[in-house]
Design a protein around this motif. Structure first.
Motif, PDB file in Angstrom:
ATOM      1  N   GLU B 470      42.763  54.694 -48.901  1.00 22.59           N
ATOM      2  CA  GLU B 470      41.779  55.552 -49.549  1.00 22.59           C
ATOM      3  C   GLU B 470      42.212  57.021 -49.515  1.00 22.59           C
ATOM      4  N   THR B 471      42.905  57.388 -48.440  1.00 18.44           N
ATOM      5  CA  THR B 471      43.405  58.764 -48.361  1.00 18.44           C
ATOM      6  C   THR B 471      44.347  59.080 -49.526  1.00 18.44           C
ATOM      7  N   VAL B 472      45.166  58.110 -49.893  1.00 21.43           N
ATOM      8  CA  VAL B 472      46.107  58.359 -50.981  1.00 21.43           C
ATOM      9  C   VAL B 472      45.530  57.884 -52.312  1.00 21.43           C
ATOM     10  N   SER B 473      44.228  57.864 -52.420  1.00 23.81           N
ATOM     11  CA  SER B 473      43.457  57.453 -53.601  1.00 23.81           C
ATOM     12  C   SER B 473      43.856  56.098 -54.167  1.00 23.81           C
ATOM     13  N   LEU B 474      44.009  55.145 -53.296  1.00 26.93           N
ATOM     14  CA  LEU B 474      44.090  53.746 -53.736  1.00 26.93           C
ATOM     15  C   LEU B 474      42.855  53.052 -53.159  1.00 26.93           C
ATOM     16  N   GLN B 475      42.670  51.768 -53.532  1.00 25.80           N
ATOM     17  CA  GLN B 475      41.458  51.103 -53.066  1.00 25.80           C
ATOM     18  C   GLN B 475      41.731  50.070 -51.979  1.00 25.80           C
ATOM     19  N   ALA B 476      40.679  49.765 -51.270  1.00 24.13           N
ATOM     20  CA  ALA B 476      40.803  48.827 -50.157  1.00 24.13           C
ATOM     21  C   ALA B 476      41.251  47.450 -50.644  1.00 24.13           C
ATOM     22  N   ASP B 477      40.823  47.062 -51.850  1.00 20.89           N
ATOM     23  CA  ASP B 477      41.180  45.709 -52.298  1.00 20.89           C
ATOM     24  C   ASP B 477      42.622  45.621 -52.778  1.00 20.89           C
ATOM     25  N   HIS B 478      43.357  46.722 -52.671  1.00 20.53           N
ATOM     26  CA  HIS B 478      44.791  46.649 -52.978  1.00 20.53           C
ATOM     27  C   HIS B 478      45.578  46.051 -51.816  1.00 20.53           C
ATOM     28  N   PHE B 479      44.909  45.853 -50.689  1.00 17.44           N
ATOM     29  CA  PHE B 479      45.585  45.444 -49.455  1.00 17.44           C
ATOM     30  C   PHE B 479      46.516  44.246 -49.642  1.00 17.44           C
ATOM     31  N   ASN B 480      46.012  43.227 -50.337  1.00 16.16           N
ATOM     32  CA  ASN B 480      46.801  41.995 -50.427  1.00 16.16           C
ATOM     33  C   ASN B 480      47.656  41.903 -51.683  1.00 16.16           C
ATOM     34  N   ARG B 481      47.800  43.000 -52.408  1.00 12.23           N
ATOM     35  CA  ARG B 481      48.602  42.928 -53.619  1.00 12.23           C
ATOM     36  C   ARG B 481      50.067  43.223 -53.318  1.00 12.23           C
ATOM     37  N   TYR B 482      50.916  42.806 -54.263  1.00 12.60           N
ATOM     38  CA  TYR B 482      52.348  42.996 -54.075  1.00 12.60           C
ATOM     39  C   TYR B 482      52.846  44.195 -54.887  1.00 12.60           C
ATOM     40  N   PRO B 483      53.962  44.788 -54.457  1.00 12.57           N
ATOM     41  CA  PRO B 483      54.424  46.024 -55.093  1.00 12.57           C
ATOM     42  C   PRO B 483      54.558  45.955 -56.620  1.00 12.57           C
ATOM     43  N   HIS B 484      54.946  44.806 -57.180  1.00 11.14           N
ATOM     44  CA  HIS B 484      55.193  44.799 -58.621  1.00 11.14           C
ATOM     45  C   HIS B 484      53.923  45.009 -59.430  1.00 11.14           C
ATOM     46  N   GLU B 485      52.775  44.930 -58.777  1.00 14.35           N
ATOM     47  CA  GLU B 485      51.528  45.118 -59.510  1.00 14.35           C
ATOM     48  C   GLU B 485      51.160  46.594 -59.665  1.00 14.35           C
ATOM     49  N   PHE B 486      51.981  47.463 -59.110  1.00 14.57           N
ATOM     50  CA  PHE B 486      51.630  48.883 -59.138  1.00 14.57           C
ATOM     51  C   PHE B 486      52.592  49.686 -60.004  1.00 14.57           C
ATOM     52  N   SER B 487      52.102  50.826 -60.483  1.00 12.96           N
ATOM     53  CA  SER B 487      52.960  51.725 -61.257  1.00 12.96           C
ATOM     54  C   SER B 487      53.784  52.574 -60.295  1.00 12.96           C
ATOM     55  N   GLY B 488      54.735  53.295 -60.857  1.00 11.22           N
ATOM     56  CA  GLY B 488      55.603  54.121 -60.021  1.00 11.22           C
ATOM     57  C   GLY B 488      54.836  55.108 -59.156  1.00 11.22           C
ATOM     58  N   GLY B 489      53.864  55.767 -59.752  1.00  4.66           N
ATOM     59  CA  GLY B 489      53.092  56.754 -59.002  1.00  4.66           C
ATOM     60  C   GLY B 489      52.303  56.116 -57.874  1.00  4.66           C
ATOM     61  N   GLN B 490      51.712  54.962 -58.175  1.00  8.22           N
ATOM     62  CA  GLN B 490      50.945  54.255 -57.141  1.00  8.22           C
ATOM     63  C   GLN B 490      51.854  53.809 -56.005  1.00  8.22           C
ATOM     64  N   ARG B 491      53.046  53.332 -56.378  1.00  3.73           N
ATOM     65  CA  ARG B 491      53.970  52.905 -55.328  1.00  3.73           C
ATOM     66  C   ARG B 491      54.349  54.051 -54.428  1.00  3.73           C
ATOM     67  N   GLN B 492      54.555  55.220 -55.043  1.00  6.06           N
ATOM     68  CA  GLN B 492      54.913  56.353 -54.217  1.00  6.06           C
ATOM     69  C   GLN B 492      53.762  56.690 -53.270  1.00  6.06           C
ATOM     70  N   ARG B 493      52.528  56.503 -53.738  1.00  4.46           N
ATOM     71  CA  ARG B 493      51.375  56.718 -52.861  1.00  4.46           C
ATOM     72  C   ARG B 493      51.387  55.725 -51.699  1.00  4.46           C
TER      73      ARG B 493
END
Lengths: 334, 616
Positions: B470-493
């Motif tokens: 949440e500090t890096v403005s992602l959500q709690a339900d992202h916990f169990n997701r895998y890296p390929h589901e995220f964009s470059g900016g989100q991954r950097q977060r």
């Protein structure tokens, strides 16, 4: 995609379930009935695929031959892949290892003894005269190894004469050496020296079969090592073995499993070749290679060679189909 | 403009172009009804972020869209070919297109490292292109190749003719690529991010070559880039693309002076500036939002009315900066580097003891004060990344000392090092390879905590991970997701969250925003600054981009060939550079402010008149 997945599942179940069929069916390969010799296939309600010269059931021999093939090839290949993954992974990851000469020499001696003892004990066990002392001795040697390791860690005086052992270079030279010898020739030579038995056969085949998996694993680890997540893990000062296990191995496995299936297919062919030549396996085992060898000159009774050949084709074909599927990026484990 | 009255004389006209890609999830329109035209001798800049369809547009002009995955669904591309007259490129046969490609239309790609075949010499490859398209003898082709190399200002042309690609630097390779593209005097040159992978000084030289082309040969250029500064320098017209649509197009002055579309405004405002220091970067989201139908609309109660206002509101005066940094410098240094060296052996000669070395880091000493962000700039190969790794002991230095909180970390062993490791973290450049694709991101963030036995049990750790996400403005339900589901900016977060997991005191950011789009870059930079305020870190911020470093850093080190060229307060270095190297570096950065746009326009006009007169 869904349909394809199902097909793969069917292929795997076909390959695995067929192994148990001979035991489940209750057919026998040793029952001789001279009155029923050379029955053609699809004629008799008991002998579906006909019988041979001694009146033995071809369908039973086919299933039993398959069982032999898989029960030999699969464990050997698993072991070979295991050895390959460990050696290749270590060579690729560490490249050079700092070695403390005294401790290293002691360890080498202990490990040498250990391997020899394991060989003797397992061979004895496979011949049916296992003794508890062999296993105890193995445990003792393992303990000694751990003691040396522990002492060298704790007691710095043991750490003299340090040098860098180029593990990777040694590994490459070893694989080059082993793969420069024609595999079949090497195996034939060794097989003539050793008594024909399951265990010796496995031993002989293992010597060369760990190499492709090991080379592949080394290449994969070299590739994965470049990725930043490995460096991120190192930045956290994680243990090297942890990184190898948790980060490198899962990413290398998809490639390894393809080579594993190809290796399994080639091992099945090798096993058939060897039993065709009558080397390696004990004479009383039934195998497809042997069936073909006994009957291939007999043009009249085609079913005696046709069905084992068909079986081989089917099995090899299914394995390649599996490998193809994985190569195309099938994500699931099957 | 003279040409505007003769609209029909356009060299290239793209009308209503639609390109579709078929994926597993259905058909996606990558380019949606794009229109633009290009007159002879003009340059159009297509600006957009990754996924905006700018490259696809250019590839469809070359008819290089991979079928059957991609397909040009509708539209016309009218090209005025010297040989064939006006033709619709989309209706040409394959052979005719082949003829056009190379002869009349040429393309330069982004990645000079992979666009040349490594097994042929550079000369051979250019010669091959000439022999393929023109009826000339081999000697003539060779002569022309050398002349081309001369024209793209390659040094020692004969040597480069016989050199293999790996022997050249990135900039030189890109020049060879340009020479190859120019080999047949194309009337249209498509440059797809030709300078993105290059250093600023090299970029400047390449831009000069492209400018010259226009004056000498009246070549029209389609210049695709994500960098507005480059566009300001080089193009007459600008087209801004977002998610396959043209959001705005027009004269370069108009776009920079009076951007109409909120997205363009956002893009202009979110770039870190060189001329003054800002506290926070404006982001694209400050200007626009996406409505329910997926359309872009201007935010109603906008924080900033215009680009100028966005800059003014976040302006930090010099006095403010001085006040802030003065007392920070009074505290004892958190990290001290003394005479640090790292030499890589180049050639191992087992006969002689003499070895050649690359001096990646050559006798570097500096101090880092707590709470003061230290920026590290330099061109590629200057040793800044090596230095970053040495600080964390990811590489073992040849000699020198690194003291962190009073302990020399180079002599520490095993467990002592691990203890310190908690306080030092690194965020890498490439968000795509810095996360293990087979580990869910929650696990990845939890991993260091578990190993360092921070918090009592996994449940508490999990809570902490959610907090971090949440500090890096992602959500709690992202916990169990895998890296390929995220964009470059989100991954950097996610990488930032992982670095924060152990509450470090000191974080090295190694080109952490270089791989990101400008608007995402602004968000990540703001996030990094917010975190610094919140958790009181000290950053070492490594980047090749001087404007980014200047935005982030209080103090700055300019590195060149492994040595420190200049060190001091970021403002001072920028305003009063002492060394020639630093001056060049600053000069080479395209600033993209209005004054520059006007200057560039004027320069072009003068140059044109000069050539016209010379011709008469």
């Amino acid at each position: 995609m869904k349909l394809r997945n199902d097909k793969i599942l069917w292929t795997i179940s076909f390959l695995l379930v067929s192994v148990g069929l001979i035991r489940w069916s209750g057919w026998s390969t040793s029952q001789i009935s001279l009155t029923n010799s050379y029955l053609p296939p699809f004629q008799h309600h008991l002998y579906w695929l006909g019988t041979d010269r001694l009146g033995r059931d071809v369908s039973a021999m086919l299933l039993s031959g398959y069982e032999t093939t898989i029960l030999i090839s699969l464990p050997i290949m698993l072991l070979a892949a295991g050895i390959g993954i460990v050696l290749g992974g270590l060579a690729g990851y560490f490249q050079k290892v700092r070695i403390y000469l005294l401790a290293f020499l002691l360890k080498v001696i202990v490990v040498g003894c250990l391997l020899w003892e394991i060989y003797i004990t397992i061979e004895a066990a496979s011949l049916g005269n296992a003794s508890i002392y062999g296993w105890l001795f193995i445990c003792l040697l393992g303990l000694i190894w751990a003691m040396i390791h522990f002492l060298q860690r704790k007691w710095e005086k043991l750490s003299f004469w340090a040098f860098y052992l180029p593990v990777d270079q040694l590994f490459i030279r070893l694989t080059e050496l082993l793969s420069s010898v024609p595999r079949l020739v090497l195996i034939l030579c060794l097989a003539t020296l050793l008594r024909p038995s399951y265990f010796n056969f496995g031993f002989v085949v293992l010597i060369t079969y760990w190499i492709p998996a090991a080379r592949l694993m080394r290449a994969e680890v070299l590739r994965i090592k470049q990725q930043y997540y490995i460096e991120a893990a190192k930045a956290n000062w994680l243990q090297d073995f942890y990184i190898l296990w948790k980060h490198a191995l899962p990413n290398a496995l998809p490639t390894i499993r393809i080579s594993f299936v190809f290796g399994l297919a080639s091992l099945i062919i090798l096993e058939s070749t060897l039993s065709f030549l009558g080397v390696g396996l004990p004479p009383e085992t039934v195998s497809w290679g042997k069936m073909i060898a006994q009957n291939y000159q007999d043009g009249q009774h085609w079913w005696l060679t046709f069905f084992p050949v068909l079986g081989l084709l089917l099995v090899i074909g299914s394995l390649h189909y599996l490998a193809d599927y994985w190569q195309e990026g099938g994500r699931k484990w099957w | 403009m003279e040409t505007s009255s003769l609209v029909t004389d356009n060299l290239l006209e793209v009308r209503d172009l639609v390109v579709e890609f078929t994926t597993e999830k259905g058909t996606i329109q990558a380019v949606k009804h794009v229109n633009f035209s290009l007159a002879k001798g003009e340059t159009i800049g297509i600006v957009g972020e990754s996924g905006s369809g700018k490259s696809v547009t250019s590839l469809s002009i070359m008819r290089l869209i991979q079928e059957p995955v991609g397909k040009i669904a509708s539209g016309e591309i009218i090209f005025d070919s010297p040989k064939m007259g006006k033709v619709d490129l989309l209706s040409l046969s394959k052979d005719e297109m082949q003829e056009l490609r190379g002869n009349d239309i040429a393309m330069i790609f982004q990645e000079p490292m992979t666009s040349l075949n490594p097994v042929y010499t550079c000369g051979n490859q250019v010669m091959e292109a000439i022999l393929l398209h023109q009826q000339v003898s081999v000697e003539e082709a060779k002569k022309r190749t050398l002349a081309l190399f001369d024209r793209v200002k390659l040094p020692r042309v004969k040597k480069i003719f016989n050199a293999y690609p790996h022997e050249l630097s990135g900039g030189q390779k890109q020049r060879v690529m340009i020479a190859m593209a120019l080999s047949c005097n194309p009337s249209l040159l498509i440059a797809d991010e030709p300078t993105t992978a290059l250093d600023v000084t090299v970029q400047e030289a390449i831009l000069d070559i492209v400018q010259d082309l226009r004056y000498d040969e009246e070549t029209s250029v389609i210049f695709i880039t994500h960098d507005l500064g480059v566009v300001a320098e080089i193009s007459d017209h600008v087209m801004v693309m977002y998610k396959g649509e043209t959001v705005e197009k027009g004269d370069v002055w108009d776009i920079f002076n009076e951007p109409q579309h909120p997205y363009t405004k956002g893009l202009l405002a979110c770039r870190p500036r060189l001329d003054f220091k800002m506290k926070v970067l404006a982001t694209v989201n400050d200007f626009m939002e996406v409505d329910e139908e997926g359309k872009l609309i201007e935010k109603e109660n906008n924080k900033y009315k215009s680009v100028g206002e966005a800059l003014l509101l976040n302006f930090e005066t010099e006095d403010e900066i001085k006040d802030r940094t003065k007392d920070l410098m009074m505290r004892p240094a958190i990290l001290e580097v003394n005479n640090l060296k790292k030499y890589f052996p180049l050639k191992k000669n087992w006969l002689s003891r003499h070895r050649e070395y690359v001096k990646a880091v050559d006798d570097v000493s500096f101090k880092v004060y707590p709470g003061v962000t230290l920026g590290l700039v330099g061109e590629s190969g200057c040793g800044k990344t090596t230095l970053g790794r040495l600080l964390l002991r990811l590489l073992e230095p040849t000699s020198g000392e690194v003291t962190f909180q009073g302990e020399n970390i180079l002599t520490l062993k095993g467990n002592e090092m691990r203890r310190l490791r908690k306080d030092m973290q690194i965020i890498f450049q490439d968000p795509y390879s810095s996360l293990n694709p087979r580990i869910a991101i929650g696990e990845a963030i939890m991993e260091p905590m578990r190993l360092f036995k921070v918090h009592k049990n996994d449940k508490e750790r999990k809570n902490r991970v959610v907090e971090l996400l949440e500090t890096v403005s992602l959500q709690a339900d992202h916990f169990n997701r895998y890296p390929h589901e995220f964009s470059g900016g989100q991954r950097q977060r996610i990488c930032i969250a992982r670095a924060l997991a152990l509450d470090p005191k000191f974080v090295v950011c190694d080109e952490s925003v270089s791989a990101l789009d400008v608007s995402v870059q602004a968000q990540v930079l703001n996030l990094l600054n917010e975190l610094k305020e919140k958790f009181h870190f000290t950053y070492i911020f490594i980047s090749h981009d001087l404007s980014v470093v200047k935005f982030m850093a209080d103090r700055m080190i300019v590195m060149n060939k492994g040595k420190i060229e200049e060190m001091g307060f970021a403002e001072d270095i920028y305003n009063y550079p002492q060394k020639a190297y630093t001056k060049n570096l600053i000069k080479a950065i395209p600033k993209g402010d209005l004054e520059d746009v006007r200057k560039a326009q004027l320069r072009r006009k003068l140059e044109k008149e000069k050539r016209m007169q010379a011709k008469m």
